[in-house]
Write a protein that holds these residues in place. Structure first.
Motif, PDB file in Angstrom:
ATOM      1  N   GLY A 627      32.207  31.583  44.925  1.00 23.02           N
ATOM      2  CA  GLY A 627      33.524  31.021  44.643  1.00 23.02           C
ATOM      3  C   GLY A 627      34.502  31.959  43.996  1.00 23.02           C
ATOM      4  N   ILE A 628      34.062  33.112  43.513  1.00 22.82           N
ATOM      5  CA  ILE A 628      34.991  33.997  42.828  1.00 22.82           C
ATOM      6  C   ILE A 628      34.576  35.456  43.024  1.00 22.82           C
ATOM      7  N   GLN A 629      35.575  36.304  43.223  1.00 25.75           N
ATOM      8  CA  GLN A 629      35.355  37.746  43.258  1.00 25.75           C
ATOM      9  C   GLN A 629      36.162  38.377  42.142  1.00 25.75           C
ATOM     10  N   LEU A 630      35.493  39.163  41.315  1.00 28.82           N
ATOM     11  CA  LEU A 630      36.136  39.861  40.211  1.00 28.82           C
ATOM     12  C   LEU A 630      36.044  41.358  40.455  1.00 28.82           C
ATOM     13  N   ARG A 631      37.159  42.048  40.245  1.00 27.52           N
ATOM     14  CA  ARG A 631      37.182  43.506  40.407  1.00 27.52           C
ATOM     15  C   ARG A 631      37.944  44.107  39.229  1.00 27.52           C
ATOM     16  N   ALA A 632      37.400  45.173  38.672  1.00 25.81           N
ATOM     17  CA  ALA A 632      38.077  45.880  37.583  1.00 25.81           C
ATOM     18  C   ALA A 632      37.852  47.370  37.768  1.00 25.81           C
ATOM     19  N   GLY A 633      38.855  48.143  37.390  1.00 29.23           N
ATOM     20  CA  GLY A 633      38.730  49.585  37.525  1.00 29.23           C
ATOM     21  C   GLY A 633      39.556  50.317  36.488  1.00 29.23           C
ATOM     22  N   TYR A 634      39.086  51.500  36.128  1.00 31.05           N
ATOM     23  CA  TYR A 634      39.794  52.339  35.155  1.00 31.05           C
ATOM     24  C   TYR A 634      39.624  53.789  35.584  1.00 31.05           C
ATOM     25  N   ALA A 667      41.239  39.061  40.353  1.00 36.41           N
ATOM     26  CA  ALA A 667      40.314  37.946  40.554  1.00 36.41           C
ATOM     27  C   ALA A 667      40.780  37.123  41.733  1.00 36.41           C
ATOM     28  N   VAL A 668      39.852  36.779  42.622  1.00 33.23           N
ATOM     29  CA  VAL A 668      40.105  35.870  43.743  1.00 33.23           C
ATOM     30  C   VAL A 668      39.186  34.669  43.544  1.00 33.23           C
ATOM     31  N   ARG A 673      38.649  21.806  46.686  1.00 22.68           N
ATOM     32  CA  ARG A 673      39.689  21.162  47.482  1.00 22.68           C
ATOM     33  C   ARG A 673      40.599  22.190  48.163  1.00 22.68           C
ATOM     34  N   HIS A 674      40.007  23.337  48.549  1.00 17.83           N
ATOM     35  CA  HIS A 674      40.695  24.334  49.380  1.00 17.83           C
ATOM     36  C   HIS A 674      41.868  25.018  48.677  1.00 17.83           C
ATOM     37  N   TRP A 675      41.817  25.095  47.349  1.00 14.13           N
ATOM     38  CA  TRP A 675      42.786  25.882  46.607  1.00 14.13           C
ATOM     39  C   TRP A 675      42.239  27.297  46.411  1.00 14.13           C
ATOM     40  N   THR A 676      43.117  28.285  46.442  1.00 10.39           N
ATOM     41  CA  THR A 676      42.747  29.666  46.131  1.00 10.39           C
ATOM     42  C   THR A 676      43.751  30.230  45.137  1.00 10.39           C
ATOM     43  N   VAL A 677      43.237  30.835  44.084  1.00 13.52           N
ATOM     44  CA  VAL A 677      44.085  31.445  43.055  1.00 13.52           C
ATOM     45  C   VAL A 677      43.740  32.923  42.977  1.00 13.52           C
ATOM     46  N   ILE A 678      44.761  33.771  43.038  1.00 12.37           N
ATOM     47  CA  ILE A 678      44.569  35.224  42.964  1.00 12.37           C
ATOM     48  C   ILE A 678      45.446  35.773  41.842  1.00 12.37           C
ATOM     49  N   ALA A 679      44.856  36.558  40.975  1.00  8.98           N
ATOM     50  CA  ALA A 679      45.595  37.202  39.892  1.00  8.98           C
ATOM     51  C   ALA A 679      45.309  38.693  39.917  1.00  8.98           C
ATOM     52  N   LEU A 680      46.323  39.488  39.607  1.00  7.30           N
ATOM     53  CA  LEU A 680      46.183  40.942  39.585  1.00  7.30           C
ATOM     54  C   LEU A 680      47.006  41.504  38.437  1.00  7.30           C
ATOM     55  N   ALA A 681      46.357  42.291  37.587  1.00  8.69           N
ATOM     56  CA  ALA A 681      47.038  42.995  36.502  1.00  8.69           C
ATOM     57  C   ALA A 681      46.781  44.484  36.650  1.00  8.69           C
ATOM     58  N   ARG A 682      47.793  45.288  36.396  1.00  4.23           N
ATOM     59  CA  ARG A 682      47.583  46.735  36.427  1.00  4.23           C
ATOM     60  C   ARG A 682      48.426  47.392  35.347  1.00  4.23           C
TER      61      ARG A 682
END
Length: 754
Positions: A627-634, A667-668, A673-682
């Motif tokens: 249900g969720i994909q998390l990605r982080a990088g530095y 984060a994806v 109920r077929h909702w998708t939330v995507i957030a991106l910070a840089r």
């Protein structure tokens, strides 16, 4: 002057084309309905469904609701379903089953197949190359505005300046990575299914040529890559856009910059033939790139409009091979922030290719060509920014022909890969110079750029835990038929000056090893070299941004990089953590060197700097959970000038446009109920805009958010890019210019499999 808005006729034609394609959709009768979901029950759109009914095998894709429809040609068969980021599933079907629900589980990270590092399909845990793979959800993330912004989810990937392709001048859209220094010419090779997208004349990238809706995934390799030849000194971006069968996807959106975006993809299979088409029409009023307290009467919004259209025909060859031909048209117009500063591009491309296997031998071949006309005007702006005068009008026609061929074969425990490729480019810049808005002379300069290279690589699993690869590439680059032509309009007497030819040969070896400490922990190490030949733009075309004039230099030599990296990687099914230390030495990099500075004009020239050195480290984390994909990088980079005999005062200075610290978190979340939330910070620390390190650009942090909801075949979305309206400095010209402010957008996507 021409406006940078798409003409009504272009918009109507593009919309009519999409409407016609949509009307061609037909629903078959007597079908069996299937649905593909993940472990949370959320639909998986675009999943590939292979139907095997003995004598007949066909492929379809799921729509936005995860639905596919089968017309069974036999009473029983097998259904295989696959999707990026998920393990494949296979199940039997017979005529007693009228509907199917197939649940896919997130695939182990180690099962990810990449091709960029080895130039052949390789499991991620078997390659030493530093590769980040971005999914369709991340690339189509509306929390960022453009494709190049989406690629910035990989720390260290950057354009020449911090601005994105929505408001930036296209000649500043070259990509860079790993602290090798930014330039209008890209130091990252960008490929579209193996064909270079780097502009033939200038090396920059028109990021809006490829509709984001058509991209399946992207592989981003950081670090010099010897096997790809010129332009890969900073890395490689490989965009995968091969069409899926029997699919219609249409999208329409609007934004707070009075913009619209209409794009679509349609494909239909006729036996062994697959016909597909893509199209996009975009336009907006843009945003001011100069702060309100510095604006004058000449300042306008940096507006953009473009249209693209492509048609492709594929044919299956045998069991796994295929051949294709495609044609693309692209047109773009921009206002660059003042009344008189505009540019436009018109480009056409043809390409073809074959991928096939004969026994254990796997062959790949590409042939492509482009023709382009680029136009740009330059002006001198008064210090109070209330008046400007035209200084130069440029037209840069160019064309190219290129090819690549590759052979791969396993031999015992070895895998051998070899190939040759070449690009043959002709281009020039034709200019009208002005003084006090009166034309004074006609100037032209140009030549030919020929690149031909070959490579070979051997990789092997030496033991169960140790895998190694080694390869070498040889390139021959020549700049020929160079000339300068000047015709003062006061005399109409033309002076023609032929320029000396220049030829170089580059030998670029690479080697890498992966050692498995345990089933989860791996040690990796890579040593690499790379080179980049200067573009015709750097050799012959001068340009002006604000009150900064940068001169061309026909005497430029090729850049050469030597580097190495070593790190540790942890991979456990759905989690990957990678840490990498790297060091690079860059000889003869092309930089914009300041010659003179006055209150009215800063003059620079492109020159080969003696050498740069970069020390740094990468840290990447990926969690592919239900249900969720998390990605982080530095990424940390310390990049400085280590030698420059022509200007020793620059030794020790930081390389322009390279921040010491940069990081991203995304984060994806597939909500119920077929909702998708995507957030991106840089975020990125401060950096310098100039070679003398007197024009710092402030650190920044920004956040984007996107929310979407699937209802049947429709996906409704809303987003906010740069949600807190962060002021991101992009250049000092000498006043500061800024990146795109907060943009709110919303729209709808329709997707169906036929």
């Amino acid at each position: 002057m021409r406006s940078a808005r798409t003409s009504p006729l272009t918009f109507v034609c593009c919309s009519f084309l999409l409407a016609v394609l949509f009307s061609c959709a037909a629903t078959a009768a007597d079908e069996v309905r299937g649905r593909v979901v993940d472990e949370t029950g959320a639909a998986i759109a675009g999943a590939q469904v292979e139907l095997d009914f003995g004598q007949k095998v066909s492929n379809i894709s799921t729509d936005a609701a995860g639905i596919f429809l089968i017309v069974p040609p036999a009473p029983s068969g097998k259904v295989k379903v696959s999707a990026p980021g998920f393990s494949s599933a296979v199940m039997d079907w017979n005529q007693s089953v009228s509907s199917l629900t197939i649940t896919l589980k997130p695939s182990p990270v180690s099962e990810t197949i990449v091709v960029t590092g080895e130039r052949s399909p390789t499991h991620l845990d078997e390659t030493a190359a530093n590769i980040v793979t971005l999914t369709p959800a991340e690339l189509n993330n509306r929390a960022v505005l453009t494709l190049d912004d989406a690629l910035r989810q990989v720390p260290g990937f950057t354009l020449f300046r911090r601005s994105n392709s929505l408001t930036a001048n296209p000649t500043t859209l070259g990509a860079s990575a790993r602290g090798v220094g930014a330039s209008g010419a890209s130091r990252v090779l960008v490929l579209d299914d193996g064909i270079p997208l780097n502009d033939a004349f200038g090396g920059w990238v028109f990021w809006d040529r490829v509709p984001r809706i058509a991209i399946d995934r992207a592989e981003v390799l950081r670090g010099g890559e010897a096997l790809y030849g010129s332009s890969a000194v900073g890395g490689v971006v490989d965009l995968m856009t091969q069409p899926n069968a029997n699919l219609i996807t249409l999208e329409s959106s609007g934004d707070s910059l009075a913009g619209h975006d209409v794009q679509g993809v349609i494909s239909h299979q006729f036996g062994k033939w697959l016909l597909s088409a893509t199209g996009e029409n975009f336009g907006n009023d843009g945003a001011f790139i100069v702060a309100s307290d510095n604006r004058g009467l000449v300042d306008t919004q940096a507006a953009l409009s473009f249209a693209s259209a492509g048609v492709r025909v594929d044919r299956k060859l045998g069991g796994a091979g295929h051949a294709f031909m495609s044609g693309d048209l692209f047109a773009e117009e921009r206002n660059n922030g003042t009344v008189l500063q505009i540019n436009s591009t018109h480009l056409g491309a043809l390409s073809s290719g074959i991928d096939t296997a004969l026994g254990k031998n796997v062959f790949s071949f590409r042939l492509y060509g482009t023709g382009e006309h680029y136009h740009q005007s330059f002006s001198s702006v008064a210090t109070d920014r209330n008046s400007e005068v035209l200084t130069r009008w440029q037209t840069a026609p160019s064309d190219q022909i290129g090819f690549s061929s590759q052979w791969m074969r396993p031999v015992s425990v070895l895998e051998i890969t070899a190939g040759v490729d070449g690009r043959f480019i002709h281009g020039e810049t034709d200019e009208t110079a002005f003084a006090a808005s009166i034309p004074t002379s006609l100037n032209a300069a140009g030549g030919r750029d020929n690149q031909l290279g070959g490579f070979a690589q051997v990789s092997a699993a030496i033991t169960r835990r140790l895998r190694a690869s080694a390869g070498v590439r040889v390139d021959r680059w020549s700049n020929e038929d160079g000339f300068n032509r000047v015709t003062p309009l006061s005399t109409n007497v033309t002076t023609f000056t032929p320029l000396d030819s220049h030829t170089e040969t580059a030998y670029t070896p690479r080697a890498g090893v992966v050692y498995g400490l345990t089933d989860q922990w791996q040690l990796t190490a890579t040593a690499y070299t790379a080179f980049r030949a200067p573009t015709l733009n750097e050799l012959y075309r001068s340009f002006r941004q604000g009150n900064v004039l940068t001169l061309a230099n026909e005497g430029l030599q090729a850049e050469h990089l030597q580097g190495g990296e070593a790190g540790i990687r942890y991979m456990r099914r759905r989690v990957m953590v990678s840490g990498m230390f790297f060091r690079e030495h860059f000889d003869d990099p092309v930089g914009n060197i300041t010659l003179t500075t006055t209150p009215a004009l800063i003059t620079r020239e492109r020159q080969n700097i003696g050498a740069l050195r970069t020390l740094g480290a990468d840290l990447d984390v990926l969690m592919n959970l239900p249900g969720i994909q998390l990605r982080a990088g530095y990424e940390y980079m310390h990049s400085t000038v280590t030698s420059f005999s022509a200007n020793p005062s620059l030794v020790g200075n930081f390389v322009p446009q390279v921040p010491a610290h940069s990081g991203t978190v995304s984060a994806v979340y597939a909500a119920p109920r077929h909702w998708t939330v995507i957030a991106l910070a840089r975020t990125a620390s401060h950096q310098f805009d100039d070679d003398q390190n007197v024009s710092p650009l402030n650190a920044f942090a920004e956040l984007g958010l996107s929310v979407s909801k699937q209802t049947g075949k429709f996906t409704w979305f809303a987003s906010a890019a740069n949600i807190f309206d962060t002021r991101i400095q992009t250049a000092a010209t000498p006043i500061f210019t800024y990146a795109t402010p907060r943009v709110i957008s919303g729209g709808v996507r329709f997707a169906t499999a036929r």
